[in-house]
Design a protein around this motif. Structure first.
Motif, PDB file in Angstrom:
ATOM      1  N   UNK A   1       8.670   5.398 -11.698  1.00  0.00           N
ATOM      2  CA  UNK A   1       9.725   5.098 -12.675  1.00  0.00           C
ATOM      3  C   UNK A   1      10.480   6.382 -13.031  1.00  0.00           C
ATOM      4  N   UNK A   2       9.738   7.453 -13.262  1.00  0.00           N
ATOM      5  CA  UNK A   2      10.366   8.731 -13.608  1.00  0.00           C
ATOM      6  C   UNK A   2      11.312   9.208 -12.506  1.00  0.00           C
ATOM      7  N   UNK A   3      10.947   8.990 -11.250  1.00  0.00           N
ATOM      8  CA  UNK A   3      11.742   9.443 -10.106  1.00  0.00           C
ATOM      9  C   UNK A   3      12.716   8.381  -9.609  1.00  0.00           C
ATOM     10  N   UNK A   4      12.665   7.189 -10.232  1.00  0.00           N
ATOM     11  CA  UNK A   4      13.515   6.076  -9.809  1.00  0.00           C
ATOM     12  C   UNK A   4      13.320   5.770  -8.313  1.00  0.00           C
ATOM     13  N   UNK A   5      12.069   5.637  -7.932  1.00  0.00           N
ATOM     14  CA  UNK A   5      11.687   5.369  -6.544  1.00  0.00           C
ATOM     15  C   UNK A   5      10.687   4.217  -6.529  1.00  0.00           C
ATOM     16  N   UNK A   6      10.697   3.437  -5.476  1.00  0.00           N
ATOM     17  CA  UNK A   6       9.772   2.311  -5.365  1.00  0.00           C
ATOM     18  C   UNK A   6       8.561   2.687  -4.518  1.00  0.00           C
ATOM     19  N   UNK A   7       7.531   1.876  -4.606  1.00  0.00           N
ATOM     20  CA  UNK A   7       6.356   2.088  -3.764  1.00  0.00           C
ATOM     21  C   UNK A   7       6.706   1.880  -2.300  1.00  0.00           C
ATOM     22  N   UNK A   8       7.660   0.999  -2.027  1.00  0.00           N
ATOM     23  CA  UNK A   8       8.129   0.779  -0.649  1.00  0.00           C
ATOM     24  C   UNK A   8       8.750   2.068  -0.116  1.00  0.00           C
ATOM     25  N   UNK A   9       9.543   2.736  -0.940  1.00  0.00           N
ATOM     26  CA  UNK A   9      10.171   3.992  -0.525  1.00  0.00           C
ATOM     27  C   UNK A   9       9.121   5.086  -0.307  1.00  0.00           C
ATOM     28  N   UNK A  10       8.131   5.118  -1.167  1.00  0.00           N
ATOM     29  CA  UNK A  10       7.043   6.090  -0.987  1.00  0.00           C
ATOM     30  C   UNK A  10       6.338   5.833   0.341  1.00  0.00           C
ATOM     31  N   UNK A  11       6.031   4.573   0.613  1.00  0.00           N
ATOM     32  CA  UNK A  11       5.350   4.215   1.860  1.00  0.00           C
ATOM     33  C   UNK A  11       6.148   4.694   3.070  1.00  0.00           C
ATOM     34  N   UNK A  12       7.440   4.450   3.061  1.00  0.00           N
ATOM     35  CA  UNK A  12       8.294   4.888   4.180  1.00  0.00           C
ATOM     36  C   UNK A  12       8.287   6.404   4.299  1.00  0.00           C
ATOM     37  N   UNK A  13       8.345   7.083   3.176  1.00  0.00           N
ATOM     38  CA  UNK A  13       8.375   8.547   3.174  1.00  0.00           C
ATOM     39  C   UNK A  13       7.113   9.138   3.799  1.00  0.00           C
ATOM     40  N   UNK A  14       5.980   8.532   3.513  1.00  0.00           N
ATOM     41  CA  UNK A  14       4.715   9.085   4.034  1.00  0.00           C
ATOM     42  C   UNK A  14       4.285   8.436   5.341  1.00  0.00           C
ATOM     43  N   UNK A  15       5.099   7.526   5.853  1.00  0.00           N
ATOM     44  CA  UNK A  15       4.824   6.942   7.166  1.00  0.00           C
ATOM     45  C   UNK A  15       3.761   5.869   7.159  1.00  0.00           C
ATOM     46  N   UNK A  16       3.714   5.070   6.114  1.00  0.00           N
ATOM     47  CA  UNK A  16       2.756   3.969   6.060  1.00  0.00           C
ATOM     48  C   UNK A  16       3.470   2.717   5.553  1.00  0.00           C
ATOM     49  N   UNK A  17       2.707   1.690   5.263  1.00  0.00           N
ATOM     50  CA  UNK A  17       3.304   0.433   4.824  1.00  0.00           C
ATOM     51  C   UNK A  17       3.146   0.244   3.315  1.00  0.00           C
ATOM     52  N   UNK A  18       4.035  -0.552   2.753  1.00  0.00           N
ATOM     53  CA  UNK A  18       3.954  -0.852   1.328  1.00  0.00           C
ATOM     54  C   UNK A  18       2.648  -1.563   0.961  1.00  0.00           C
ATOM     55  N   UNK A  19       2.199  -2.535   1.777  1.00  0.00           N
ATOM     56  CA  UNK A  19       0.924  -3.178   1.434  1.00  0.00           C
ATOM     57  C   UNK A  19      -0.255  -2.192   1.395  1.00  0.00           C
ATOM     58  N   UNK A  20      -0.231  -1.189   2.293  1.00  0.00           N
ATOM     59  CA  UNK A  20      -1.313  -0.199   2.298  1.00  0.00           C
ATOM     60  C   UNK A  20      -1.258   0.648   1.023  1.00  0.00           C
ATOM     61  N   UNK A  21      -0.059   1.078   0.621  1.00  0.00           N
ATOM     62  CA  UNK A  21       0.094   1.849  -0.622  1.00  0.00           C
ATOM     63  C   UNK A  21      -0.428   1.024  -1.794  1.00  0.00           C
ATOM     64  N   UNK A  22      -0.053  -0.229  -1.848  1.00  0.00           N
ATOM     65  CA  UNK A  22      -0.507  -1.119  -2.924  1.00  0.00           C
ATOM     66  C   UNK A  22      -2.028  -1.239  -2.928  1.00  0.00           C
ATOM     67  N   UNK A  23      -2.618  -1.403  -1.751  1.00  0.00           N
ATOM     68  CA  UNK A  23      -4.076  -1.538  -1.629  1.00  0.00           C
ATOM     69  C   UNK A  23      -4.777  -0.272  -2.128  1.00  0.00           C
ATOM     70  N   UNK A  24      -4.235   0.887  -1.794  1.00  0.00           N
ATOM     71  CA  UNK A  24      -4.819   2.162  -2.240  1.00  0.00           C
ATOM     72  C   UNK A  24      -4.740   2.268  -3.761  1.00  0.00           C
ATOM     73  N   UNK A  25      -3.588   1.908  -4.312  1.00  0.00           N
ATOM     74  CA  UNK A  25      -3.429   1.996  -5.766  1.00  0.00           C
ATOM     75  C   UNK A  25      -4.348   1.038  -6.500  1.00  0.00           C
ATOM     76  N   UNK A  26      -4.549  -0.146  -5.952  1.00  0.00           N
ATOM     77  CA  UNK A  26      -5.443  -1.130  -6.578  1.00  0.00           C
ATOM     78  C   UNK A  26      -6.888  -0.651  -6.540  1.00  0.00           C
ATOM     79  N   UNK A  27      -7.219   0.180  -5.534  1.00  0.00           N
ATOM     80  CA  UNK A  27      -8.591   0.690  -5.397  1.00  0.00           C
ATOM     81  C   UNK A  27      -8.926   1.666  -6.521  1.00  0.00           C
ATOM     82  N   UNK A  28      -7.888   2.287  -7.076  1.00  0.00           N
ATOM     83  CA  UNK A  28      -8.057   3.177  -8.228  1.00  0.00           C
ATOM     84  C   UNK A  28      -9.071   4.267  -8.045  1.00  0.00           C
TER      85      UNK A  28
END
Length: 77
Positions: free
Chosen positions: A15-42
């Motif tokens: 939110x602070x950077x005005x970026x989505x998790x989808x954009x983060x996933x693309x930036x690091x070369x992975x998928x949005x579902x994988x980013x979501x799964x990692x975040x849910x793992x906490x």
């Protein structure tokens, strides 16, 4: 015990950077579902054995985020 809420921390930073998790996933070369799964793992983002060792020594773990002056992109370190 891990004191941070990793999922919340990342969402706030997005939110602070005005970026989505989808954009983060693309930036690091992975998928949005994988980013979501990692975040849910906490707390599983940090190695369980490391957490147990620190707890045995009488410590909790708290991550501190420090803003870099420049942003590194994948493949550039």
């Amino acid at each position: 015990m891990l004191k941070n809420n990793i999922e919340l921390d990342v969402k706030v930073k997005c939110i602070e950077k005005n970026i989505t998790q989808v954009q983060i996933a693309k930036t690091i070369g992975t998928t949005a579902p994988y980013v979501c799964r990692i975040l849910k793992a906490g707390d599983k983002v940090i190695n369980k054995t490391f957490i147990q060792m620190m707890e045995a020594l009488g410590y909790d773990i708290e991550l501190k985020y420090i803003k870099r002056k420049t942003i590194k992109t994948k493949g550039h370190q």
